[in-house]
Scaffold this active site. Structure first.
Site, short mmCIF file in Angstrom:
data_model
loop_
_atom_site.label_atom_id
_atom_site.label_comp_id
_atom_site.label_asym_id
_atom_site.label_seq_id
_atom_site.Cartn_x
_atom_site.Cartn_y
_atom_site.Cartn_z
N LYS A 197 9.10 31.02 20.51
CA LYS A 197 8.72 32.37 20.10
C LYS A 197 9.66 32.84 19.00
O LYS A 197 10.87 32.95 19.21
CB LYS A 197 8.78 33.31 21.30
CG LYS A 197 8.48 34.75 20.96
CD LYS A 197 8.36 35.62 22.20
CE LYS A 197 8.14 37.07 21.82
NZ LYS A 197 8.04 37.93 22.99
N ARG A 219 15.26 41.85 17.51
CA ARG A 219 15.25 40.82 18.54
C ARG A 219 15.79 39.47 18.04
O ARG A 219 15.56 38.43 18.63
CB ARG A 219 13.83 40.62 19.07
CG ARG A 219 13.18 41.86 19.64
CD ARG A 219 12.11 41.50 20.66
NE ARG A 219 11.12 42.52 20.89
CZ ARG A 219 11.34 43.68 21.52
NH1 ARG A 219 12.54 43.99 21.93
NH2 ARG A 219 10.35 44.53 21.71
N LYS A 250 4.24 30.86 19.33
CA LYS A 250 3.92 32.23 18.94
C LYS A 250 4.82 32.72 17.82
O LYS A 250 6.03 32.54 17.94
CB LYS A 250 4.11 33.10 20.19
CG LYS A 250 3.97 34.56 19.99
CD LYS A 250 4.29 35.24 21.28
CE LYS A 250 4.27 36.71 21.01
NZ LYS A 250 4.88 37.47 22.05
C1 PBG Z 1 7.12 40.98 24.90
C2 PBG Z 1 6.03 40.47 24.02
C3 PBG Z 1 5.77 40.74 22.67
C4 PBG Z 1 4.57 40.10 22.36
C5 PBG Z 1 4.14 39.45 23.51
N1 PBG Z 1 5.08 39.67 24.51
C6 PBG Z 1 6.47 41.59 21.69
C7 PBG Z 1 7.80 41.26 21.20
O1 PBG Z 1 8.38 40.20 21.49
O2 PBG Z 1 8.33 42.13 20.51
C8 PBG Z 1 3.86 40.15 21.04
C9 PBG Z 1 2.40 39.88 21.08
C10 PBG Z 1 1.62 40.32 19.89
O3 PBG Z 1 2.16 40.69 18.83
O4 PBG Z 1 0.39 40.28 19.99
N2 PBG Z 1 8.40 40.60 24.56
#
Ligand code: PBG
Length: 327
Positions: A197, A219, A250
């Site tokens: 991620k 983050r 992701k």
């Molecule tokens: C929670 C999370 C996020 C997303 C999925 N789980 C946001 C982030 O990490 O800030 C993003 C999903 C999307 O943009 O559709 N941490």
């Protein structure tokens, strides 16, 4: 006689083209629909301005929405929660009567066969919007956060979630969650880990939707640097070693090279998450008449299958079902 490549021979008719097509068409079982469920007013249905067509849903509104989707063939969904109040222990994430736990119980009672995945993260439930415990100097603590994540996953699985999906990017969380699930007798609950991620600007609309933008900082100290590809393999292998059953990559489209690389190195199922910003861009261009939205949507998803995704989390799931674009 000319000897150049005659690729057009196998492109001459629709039948030939589909006969030699390398990537199978999308199946409904490939698709996972995200829902944002909000505590409080059960009838709430509030459109998310940066994600046209997507809503924050109260419990009753969610049930209605899922009923319609199941009628169209929905096989699976992933739930995100927006609690009534936030604090510094993310108590809404692991409360037995937390909004996601309530939603899971409600949906499972009515549709036992619907595959429900729950996102395991703390950012939506933390007053500061970070995915872990924050020190007064603004540092996100890793090891201290693990028990909260484990508690969250266990409470979601106890509520009936079929699969838990940790998205926090703390180190060691898959092992902590696996251990806690096993200790609670939930040995059959799979972990679909957001192993790879990236710290991505493509999450912008999601943070509006989930009201989870960090109040300070960003983050980047826990999500991956977008320039790194080799590190993706390290993350994937680490999560597998800790007990992940399947992995998420992701965002999806801008990182399809990563999807392909991970595909070539691991044998577990891979899930691509076409995130909020990818959805928003396709929708915006479509609504403006700048692209053929349906064609672009299908091509974007085909690209993910071609890159090696077994399944796809996409906000287009309901559209695909409604328009009969999946088998
Ligand atoms: C929670 C999370 C996020 C997303 C999925 N789980 C946001 C982030 O990490 O800030 C993003 C999903 C999307 O943009 O559709 N941490």
């Amino acid at each position: 006689m000319q000897t150049f490549h005659r690729g057009r021979r196998l492109r001459a008719t629709p039948y030939i083209r589909s006969m030699v097509r390398e990537t199978a068409p999308l199946l409904r079982e490939d698709l996972i629909m995200p829902y944002f469920v909000v505590a409080g007013e059960p009838g709430l249905r509030k459109e998310i301005p940066s994600m046209p067509g997507q809503c924050q849903l109260g419990l009753d509104a969610l049930t209605e929405q899922v009923a319609a989707a199941v009628d169209m063939g929905l096989a699976s969904c992933i739930l995100f929660g927006i609690p009534a109040s936030k604090d510094e222990q993310a108590s809404g994430a692991w409360a037995e009567d937390g909004i996601v736990q309530k939603a899971v119980r409600r949906l499972k009672r009515r549709w036992p066969e619907l595959l429900i995945i729950t996102d395991v993260c703390l950012c939506e439930y933390m007053s500061h919007g970070h995915c872990g415990i924050l020190t007064s100097e603004g540092r996100v603590l890793n090891d201290e956060t693990l028990p909260l994540l484990a508690k969250t996953a266990v409470s979601q699985a106890q509520a009936g979630a079929d699969m838990v999906a940790p998205s926090d990017m703390m180190d060691g969380r898959v092992a902590a969650i696996r251990e806690a699930l096993d200790a609670a007798g939930l040995t059959g609950t799979p972990i679909l880990s957001y192993a790879v991620k990236y710290a991505s600007a493509f999450y912008g609309p999601f943070r509006d939707a989930a009201q989870s933008a960090p109040a300070c900082g960003d983050r980047k100290s826990y999500q991956m640097d977008p320039g790194n590809a080799r590190e993706a393999l390290l993350e994937a292998l680490a999560d597998l070693q800790e007990g992940a059953d399947a992995l998420i990559i992701k965002p999806a489209g801008p990182y399809s090279d990563i999807l392909r690389t991970v595909r070539e190195h691991v044998n577990v199922p891979l899930c691509a998450y076409q995130v909020s910003g990818e959805y928003a861009m396709i929708r915006a261009a479509g609504l403006n008449g700048w692209v053929d939205e349906r064609a672009v949507m299908l091509e974007s998803l085909l690209g993910l299958k071609r890159s090696g995704a077994d399944m796809i989390i996409t906000y287009f799931t309901e559209t695909l079902l409604r328009d009969g674009l999946v088998r």
